[in-house]
Write an enzyme that holds these catalytic residues in place. Structure first.
Site, PDB file in Angstrom:
ATOM      1  N   ASP A  16     -13.867  -5.321  -6.654  1.00 15.02           N
ATOM      2  CA  ASP A  16     -14.782  -4.338  -6.374  1.00 15.02           C
ATOM      3  C   ASP A  16     -14.952  -3.515  -7.668  1.00 15.02           C
ATOM      4  O   ASP A  16     -15.979  -3.415  -8.250  1.00 15.02           O
ATOM      5  CB  ASP A  16     -14.175  -3.387  -5.107  1.00 15.02           C
ATOM      6  CG  ASP A  16     -13.018  -2.566  -5.487  1.00 15.02           C
ATOM      7  OD1 ASP A  16     -12.035  -3.212  -6.161  1.00 15.02           O
ATOM      8  OD2 ASP A  16     -12.913  -1.786  -4.633  1.00 15.02           O
ATOM      9  N   GLY A  42      -2.649   4.829   7.205  1.00 14.25           N
ATOM     10  CA  GLY A  42      -1.789   4.546   6.159  1.00 14.25           C
ATOM     11  C   GLY A  42      -1.455   3.057   6.187  1.00 14.25           C
ATOM     12  O   GLY A  42      -0.443   2.725   5.058  1.00 14.25           O
ATOM     13  N   ASP A  61     -14.988   0.706   1.530  1.00 12.99           N
ATOM     14  CA  ASP A  61     -14.432   1.021   2.736  1.00 12.99           C
ATOM     15  C   ASP A  61     -15.470   1.815   3.706  1.00 12.99           C
ATOM     16  O   ASP A  61     -15.799   1.677   4.643  1.00 12.99           O
ATOM     17  CB  ASP A  61     -13.080   1.804   2.680  1.00 12.99           C
ATOM     18  CG  ASP A  61     -11.932   0.993   2.004  1.00 12.99           C
ATOM     19  OD1 ASP A  61     -12.277  -0.184   1.657  1.00 12.99           O
ATOM     20  OD2 ASP A  61     -10.992   1.634   1.686  1.00 12.99           O
ATOM     21  N   TYR A 106      -2.000  -0.665  -9.853  1.00 16.21           N
ATOM     22  CA  TYR A 106      -3.338  -0.440  -9.692  1.00 16.21           C
ATOM     23  C   TYR A 106      -4.213  -0.214 -11.155  1.00 16.21           C
ATOM     24  O   TYR A 106      -5.013  -0.884 -11.719  1.00 16.21           O
ATOM     25  CB  TYR A 106      -3.802   0.245  -8.679  1.00 16.21           C
ATOM     26  CG  TYR A 106      -5.379   0.461  -8.411  1.00 16.21           C
ATOM     27  CD1 TYR A 106      -5.830  -0.578  -7.457  1.00 16.21           C
ATOM     28  CD2 TYR A 106      -6.067   1.420  -8.947  1.00 16.21           C
ATOM     29  CE1 TYR A 106      -7.177  -0.432  -7.320  1.00 16.21           C
ATOM     30  CE2 TYR A 106      -7.489   1.498  -8.575  1.00 16.21           C
ATOM     31  CZ  TYR A 106      -7.853   0.661  -7.669  1.00 16.21           C
ATOM     32  OH  TYR A 106      -9.193   0.849  -7.453  1.00 16.21           O
ATOM     33  N   LEU A 147      -6.112  -0.357   6.967  1.00 14.71           N
ATOM     34  CA  LEU A 147      -7.126  -0.488   7.525  1.00 14.71           C
ATOM     35  C   LEU A 147      -8.270   0.525   7.400  1.00 14.71           C
ATOM     36  O   LEU A 147      -9.281   0.655   8.123  1.00 14.71           O
ATOM     37  CB  LEU A 147      -6.917  -0.808   9.092  1.00 14.71           C
ATOM     38  CG  LEU A 147      -5.878  -2.011   9.385  1.00 14.71           C
ATOM     39  CD1 LEU A 147      -5.666  -2.080  10.854  1.00 14.71           C
ATOM     40  CD2 LEU A 147      -6.594  -3.338   8.810  1.00 14.71           C
ATOM     41  N   SER A 148      -8.162   1.413   6.606  1.00 18.05           N
ATOM     42  CA  SER A 148      -8.740   2.664   5.929  1.00 18.05           C
ATOM     43  C   SER A 148      -9.142   3.495   7.182  1.00 18.05           C
ATOM     44  O   SER A 148     -10.563   3.746   7.256  1.00 18.05           O
ATOM     45  CB  SER A 148     -10.165   1.748   5.442  1.00 18.05           C
ATOM     46  OG  SER A 148     -10.652   2.625   4.471  1.00 18.05           O
TER      47      SER A 148
END
Ligand code: ADP
Ligand code: MG
Length: 388
Positions: free
Chosen positions: A37, A123, A173, A222, A126-127
């Site tokens: 993304d 958390g 998301d 990240y 799965l958003s």
């Protein structure tokens, strides 16, 4: 699925009157296209049949009151003074951020009473956060007749998470929670937000396994990966001066120059470039009804995330290995940013019970812990679950 009559009753008990509307916004799972993304590439998420519900009714004043049923908590804030972050009610910031985004954009809002409940695990990757933002935005746009839908609603929700909650997530998301389609995934181009619905096989299920691992390294790793992708773009500009992101490099171009790249940048670029290709080829395979090829691409995605992008952990590798061994499992991979969270598998419907048994047993044997397994169906994006 949560029964809307129960939500209606909870709202009435809380506020002494029924809600004007109940909004439902789904969580999501990304089938393929991980860490693509922010490289301007493709993702292939599906909205799932687990959702966050916001029941709402206008108030006569300029205050917003929220009951968070699942957290046994409530919060209230005013619309006529600048909206601040809440330290005592962090969950409220997802709502405050969306409301603030609407006010900053110049919309006039009336006060409202809200009640929130969800069956999206919080958390787990799965958003649940995007589902909460999108449901909140949708509720306010209905109550105030703003007609903010689709991409605009997704961007409002993402803006709340980026600038108010302070999480630098991409658009995926919120986009899929707003625009998901039943029995379809969406091939989303993160560069221009063009998207294409892709049909999911009728005789296979999306199965999510939660490894219940705390995602400790996630934040710093990240940021490191994003830096390494930027470095890769800089290096590729020697040969292709006009590129803007790794998305602009084909697999063939990568192979032509990979020997000239230092590690770990080479491995990171290899993941992103091949993963982008897998997302596009995976969507084409599903379109053609070729589930076996799609499953192989999922397996290859996991290997690439584990070995080249180095964002998996042994527990997720164990879950994926257990899944891949079950007859009737087309493919399996970690999903989400990594360092814990969930795996996603595509499983022939008749094999789902066996899959649940075998994976649960193998994971317990490998780790001594239990996985939670969610069998999901691709569902529609945000909408009204009920009106007055
Ligand atoms: P994920 O989006 O992967 O579920 P996040 O950490 O991004 O995980 O978001 C989870 C947070 O969103 C929760 O800690 C809570 O603050 C908020 N949230 C999600 N669902 C709800 C809910 N049903 N009620 C209140 N807050 C929620
Ligand atoms: Mg989130």
């Amino acid at each position: 699925m949560i029964d809307v009559e129960i939500i209606r009753a909870q709202f009435e008990q809380q506020y002494g009157i029924h809600p004007r509307l109940i909004v439902r916004a789904p969580g999501r799972v990304n089938l393929i296209g991980e860490h693509t993304d922010y490289n301007d590439g493709f993702v292939l998420p599906a909205a799932i049949d687990r959702a966050t519900y916001v029941a709402a009714r206008p108030r006569d004043d300029t205050r917003v009151h929220i009951v968070a049923v699942d957290l046994h908590d409530e919060d209230e804030f005013a619309l006529d003074v600048p909206i601040e972050q809440s330290v005592t009610h962090p969950w409220s910031n997802y709502i405050r951020g969306v409301v603030k985004g609407l006010l900053v954009a110049g919309h006039t809002l009336g006060g409202a009473n809200l009640l929130i409940t969800s069956d999206v695990p919080r958390g787990s990757g799965l958003s649940s956060s995007a589902a909460l933002e999108v449901a909140t935005g949708y509720a306010f746009q209905v109550l105030n007749r703003l007609n903010i839908l689709g991409e605009e609603l997704a961007l409002l929700a993402q803006g709340a998470e980026n600038s108010f909650v302070g999480v630098q997530c991409g658009i995926m998301d919120q986009f899929i929670s707003a625009l998901g389609q039943r029995d379809h995934a969406l091939l989303l181009d993160c560069r221009d937000l063009n998207y294409q619905p892709v049909p999911l096989p009728a005789d296979a299920q999306i199965v999510v396994c939660d490894s219940h691992t705390e995602r400790r390294l996630a934040g710093s790793a990240y940021n490191d990966r994003r830096d390494e992708c930027d470095q890769a773009v800089q290096l590729f500009r020697q040969w292709y001066p006009k590129i803007r992101a790794l998305r602009d490099i084909s697999v063939a171009q990568f192979h032509q120059h990979e020997a000239d790249l230092p590690e770990p940048v080479r491995a990171r670029a290899r993941h992103v470039i091949t993963e982008n290709d897998r997302a596009v080829r995976g969507a084409a395979a599903l379109e053609a009804g070729d589930v076996a090829t799609f499953g192989q691409l999922m397996n290859a995605s996991h290997t690439s995330l584990r070995d080249d992008y180095e964002v998996s952990i042994p527990d997720m590798d164990a879950l994926v290995a257990a899944a891949q061994q079950v007859p009737g499992c087309y493919g399996s991979r970690m999903t989400g940013a990594g360092f814990g969270g969930c795996t996603v598998s595509l499983v022939e419907t008749s094999a789902v019970e066996r899959f649940k048994r075998n994976v649960a047993a193998a994971f317990r044997q490998a780790t001594g812990r239990d996985t939670t397994i969610y069998v999901c169906r691709a569902s529609d994006g945000v909408g009204r679950a009920a009106s007055e």
